[in-house]
Scaffold this active site. Structure first.
Site, mmCIF file in Angstrom:
data_model
loop_
_atom_site.group_PDB
_atom_site.id
_atom_site.type_symbol
_atom_site.label_atom_id
_atom_site.label_comp_id
_atom_site.label_asym_id
_atom_site.label_seq_id
_atom_site.Cartn_x
_atom_site.Cartn_y
_atom_site.Cartn_z
ATOM 1 N N CYS B 104 10.645 -2.217 -0.920
ATOM 2 C CA CYS B 104 9.071 -2.081 -1.533
ATOM 3 C C CYS B 104 8.358 -3.359 -1.073
ATOM 4 O O CYS B 104 8.558 -4.283 -1.300
ATOM 5 C CB CYS B 104 9.379 -2.292 -3.154
ATOM 6 S SG CYS B 104 7.776 -2.240 -3.821
ATOM 7 N N CYS B 107 6.053 -5.024 -3.657
ATOM 8 C CA CYS B 107 6.472 -5.676 -5.088
ATOM 9 C C CYS B 107 7.961 -5.577 -4.835
ATOM 10 O O CYS B 107 8.564 -6.306 -3.886
ATOM 11 C CB CYS B 107 5.661 -4.878 -6.040
ATOM 12 S SG CYS B 107 6.194 -5.217 -7.617
ATOM 13 N N SER B 108 8.593 -5.002 -5.718
ATOM 14 C CA SER B 108 9.886 -4.859 -5.879
ATOM 15 C C SER B 108 10.524 -3.525 -6.554
ATOM 16 O O SER B 108 11.412 -3.388 -7.054
ATOM 17 C CB SER B 108 10.691 -6.027 -6.574
ATOM 18 O OG SER B 108 10.101 -7.184 -6.120
ATOM 19 N N CYS B 109 9.745 -2.669 -6.177
ATOM 20 C CA CYS B 109 9.689 -1.238 -6.835
ATOM 21 C C CYS B 109 11.245 -0.633 -6.342
ATOM 22 O O CYS B 109 11.499 -0.812 -5.336
ATOM 23 C CB CYS B 109 8.673 -0.274 -6.404
ATOM 24 S SG CYS B 109 7.145 -0.932 -7.224
#
Lengths: 104, 199
Positions: B104, B107-109
């Site tokens: 991601c 972000c850090s999805c």
């Protein structure tokens, strides 16, 4: 928004450095931060885009030098103030209380 | 400066989190029991063991695999997994010709219902920057060498859509049952930074 969060393809950030046998949380404050974020998010006070926008508005240098849960801390403080759930003076009073409590 | 009259935040992050939690509790915006339950859930109950069960089922049951690849969210829900950060899932299959890798960049999805919370390296800048520009080099750092004739596909998750890799079933596992197969599957192989090794 073309901000610091748009990291794809950026150079010079170094190796990936995976940690073996990594725990889910690395400190008690990370547990607490995770939980207050999840609980407030579930209540519908703000949505995921508003939360991400707060993170994406961080100062670029701060964004790169702080961790994931520090991003959450910044953004949850921000979004709760924006949504009128508390104001900055109340947050500052809470900071003073815990700091005084630690010093005592 | 306009902020001149403001109190500086505590330099210790832990104290700042404590202050925020105490303010939210005082305002009745969160409840202590809920917080403890959330921590328990994500620290102990939701993790890569869920994704391993999905993979093992797909390896064992061709009909399930077909459903999983066609429409992953309901197929994953058949095993009881779903919810936050997994509302819309897509499963990508590794084969002898294609290796898939998740990232991601913005972000850090991450697919929480099947993998739990992401590791630090997944959320950190170097992986997010490099997985899309030099995936083979990143894979090498994880000890995974992908042959030149195998295509590497990188999937960039979004706030709404989460991916999960269906790793290749290793040779020599034909006689294994689902539980034994699930035990071979780890988190990294479902992100795509590891291959599943045989028993």
């Amino acid at each position: 928004m073309d901000g610091i969060h748009d990291l794809g393809g950026m150079h010079g950030l170094g190796p990936v450095n995976p940690e073996s046998d990594e725990p889910v949380f690395h400190a008690e404050w990370e547990r607490r931060m995770f939980a207050v974020l999840m609980a407030t998010f579930a209540s519908g006070i703000y949505n995921v885009d508003e939360f991400r926008h707060a993170t994406e508005n961080m100062a670029p240098a701060d964004y790169l030098t702080t961790s994931y849960y520090e991003h959450w801390l910044h953004s949850l403080e921000q979004v709760m103030i924006e949504k009128g759930q508390f104001d900055r003076a109340e947050l500052e009073a809470a900071w003073s209380n815990v700091t005084a409590g630690e010093a005592a | 400066m306009a902020d001149h009259d403001h109190t500086e935040p505590p330099s210790d992050t832990a104290l700042r989190v404590k202050a925020l939690e105490s303010l939210l509790l005082e305002k009745g915006l969160v409840e202590a029991d809920t917080l403890d339950a959330l921590i328990q859930l994500y620290e102990h109950n939701i993790g890569p063991q869920n994704g391993a069960k999905v993979v093992a089922r797909a390896w064992s049951d061709p009909d399930y695999k077909a459903r999983l690849l066609a429409d992953a969210t309901p197929a994953i829900a058949e095993l009881g997994f779903g919810g936050v950060q997994g509302e819309d899932m897509v499963v990508v299959e590794n084969t002898s010709e294609v290796h898939n890798l998740l990232v991601c960049t913005l972000c850090s999805c991450y697919p929480w219902p099947v993998l739990g919370l992401p590791p630090v390296w997944y959320k950190a800048a170097p992986y997010r920057a490099r997985a899309v520009s030099e995936p083979r080099a990143v894979l090498k750092e994880f000890g995974v060498e992908i042959r030149d004739d195998v295509e590497v596909r990188v999937w960039d998750s979004t706030a709404e859509l989460r991916y999960m890799v269906l790793p290749e079933r290793p040779a020599g596992t034909e006689g294994l049952g689902e539980d034994e197969l699930a035990a071979l599957v780890n988190r990294d192989s479902v992100i795509g930074v590891a291959l599943v090794e045989g028993a």
